[in-house]
Write a protein that holds these residues in place. Structure first.
Motif, short mmCIF file in Angstrom:
data_model
loop_
_atom_site.label_atom_id
_atom_site.label_comp_id
_atom_site.label_asym_id
_atom_site.label_seq_id
_atom_site.Cartn_x
_atom_site.Cartn_y
_atom_site.Cartn_z
N ALA A 27 35.98 -8.57 16.02
CA ALA A 27 35.30 -9.84 16.29
C ALA A 27 34.48 -10.38 15.13
N ALA A 28 34.07 -9.51 14.19
CA ALA A 28 33.15 -9.94 13.13
C ALA A 28 33.75 -11.05 12.27
N ARG A 29 32.96 -12.10 12.07
CA ARG A 29 33.38 -13.23 11.24
C ARG A 29 32.46 -13.36 10.04
N SER A 30 32.85 -14.19 9.11
CA SER A 30 32.05 -14.40 7.90
C SER A 30 30.73 -15.10 8.24
N PRO A 31 29.62 -14.69 7.61
CA PRO A 31 28.35 -15.39 7.82
C PRO A 31 28.42 -16.88 7.49
N THR A 52 27.56 -8.79 8.86
CA THR A 52 26.32 -8.67 8.11
C THR A 52 25.82 -7.23 8.21
N GLU A 53 24.77 -6.96 7.46
CA GLU A 53 24.23 -5.60 7.43
C GLU A 53 23.68 -5.17 8.78
N ILE A 54 23.28 -6.13 9.62
CA ILE A 54 22.64 -5.78 10.88
C ILE A 54 23.59 -5.08 11.85
N GLY A 99 22.26 -11.60 4.96
CA GLY A 99 22.94 -11.89 6.23
C GLY A 99 23.03 -13.35 6.57
N LEU A 100 22.78 -13.66 7.84
CA LEU A 100 22.91 -15.03 8.34
C LEU A 100 21.88 -15.95 7.69
N GLY A 101 20.68 -15.45 7.42
CA GLY A 101 19.66 -16.27 6.80
C GLY A 101 20.03 -16.67 5.39
N LEU A 102 20.57 -15.73 4.63
CA LEU A 102 21.01 -16.01 3.26
C LEU A 102 22.13 -17.04 3.25
N ALA A 103 23.13 -16.84 4.10
CA ALA A 103 24.25 -17.78 4.16
C ALA A 103 23.79 -19.16 4.60
N SER A 104 22.85 -19.22 5.54
CA SER A 104 22.36 -20.50 6.06
C SER A 104 21.53 -21.25 5.02
#
Length: 314
Positions: A245-249, A209-211, A33-38
């Motif tokens: 609304a969902a955008r790419s991580p 993301t999966e969340i 998710g966001l952690g992986l992309a960051s």
């Protein structure tokens, strides 16, 4: 006779330009998710990244695939971290300190999601939610703050969400923990600012993301219980809104990279257009107005509409 060569040797000229220090960042929940992309974004930007996660093997494999980093790259280190286990937190802090000394950035991203009304969510879910997003992160911060204070610089980032700005129906544990996260950040900012450490609260928008999927959320809903009417409408509208609304991580990762450049003692910022709109609405509208707006958007029955329909047979 004493050697006098040192007395008359030419003075050493120190270079006024020192080699730039590679900044280091610790990111929790970095396996997806966001952690992986960051983590991938900061590594590509030249940061020394410590990726803290429960599943190190699969998480590091995913990170290497995203970044092209080789195994053993000293700028990309994985460490096991279970935020619900104090011993795991202490061990991770030791690994971090040995790897990078005082990290410049500590990004508390790890979290879990759950769906269900307050009546439907068990107590152990609330405990796990707070252990993952508050108690564990507080302990990790306490372990790392001495070295960060000694370094006299750094930034602690707390990843909140729209649920932390306004309490949302059917996600009370999640909203409660994100609200607590924000209050913790506001309090801590005043404490650590004199030592040169800043705090940023990031309010995230909706990201793909999966969340936000069934696979990434603990589902406590009773679809045949007294809140069935709520669930049917909210599920339909919520899924439609997320699809829109969902955008790419990667968009979030870019926003986080920018947020880490701040030199202010405390910042609360939104990453994502829907999050920015909510922050504006929260400043402009009264609480009762936002409550009513949320009810209408989610299709929740009006006040008193279900009187007499929620009685227990017991």
């Amino acid at each position: 006779m004493a050697d006098v060569r040192s007395s008359f040797s030419a003075p050493r000229v120190r270079s006024s330009v020192s080699a730039p220090r590679v900044r280091s960042a610790v990111i929790t929940g970095a396996s997806r998710g966001l952690g992986l992309a960051s983590a991938a974004r900061l590594y590509r930007d030249g940061w020394h990244v410590v990726a803290a996660m429960r599943s190190v093997d699969s998480g590091m494999k995913a990170l290497r695939e995203l970044t092209g980093a080789r195994e053993g790259d000293p700028r990309l280190i994985g460490t096991p971290l279970d935020l619900t286990d104090a011993a795991s937190v202490t061990a991770a802090a030791k690994t971090i300190t040995e790897a990078v000394g005082a990290p410049y950035a500590l990004v508390h991203n790890a979290g879990i999601s759950a769906a269900g009304m307050v009546e439907e969510t068990p107590a152990d879910l609330w405990e796990r939610m707070f252990a993952t997003s508050i108690f564990g992160p507080v302990l990790l911060t306490k372990e790392l703050l001495p070295s960060m204070r000694a370094a006299g610089t750094g930034r602690i980032v707390l990843v909140s969400s729209q649920g932390g700005v306004r309490g949302m129906p059917a996600t009370a544990p999640y909203s409660a923990v994100k609200g607590a996260l924000e209050r913790w950040g506001e309090s801590m900012a005043g404490e650590v600012a004199p030592f040169g450490i800043g705090v940023t609260v990031v309010v995230t928008g909706t990201y793909d993301t999966e969340i936000i999927t069934d696979a990434g959320t603990t589902d406590c809903r009773d679809l045949d219980g007294p809140y069935a009417r709520h669930h049917r409408t909210m599920d339909k509208r919520g899924r439609a809104a997320m699809r829109m609304a969902a955008r790419s991580p990667d968009k979030f990762a870019a926003g986080l990279a920018k947020a880490l450049e701040s030199s202010k003692p405390f910042v609360k910022t939104a990453i994502g257009p829907d999050a920015r709109m909510l922050l504006i609405a929260n400043r402009v509208l009264p609480s009762a107005g936002l409550h009513q707006m949320t009810r209408l958007m989610l299709g929740i029955p009006r006040f008193g509409a279900l009187r007499g329909q929620g009685r227990s047979d017991g």
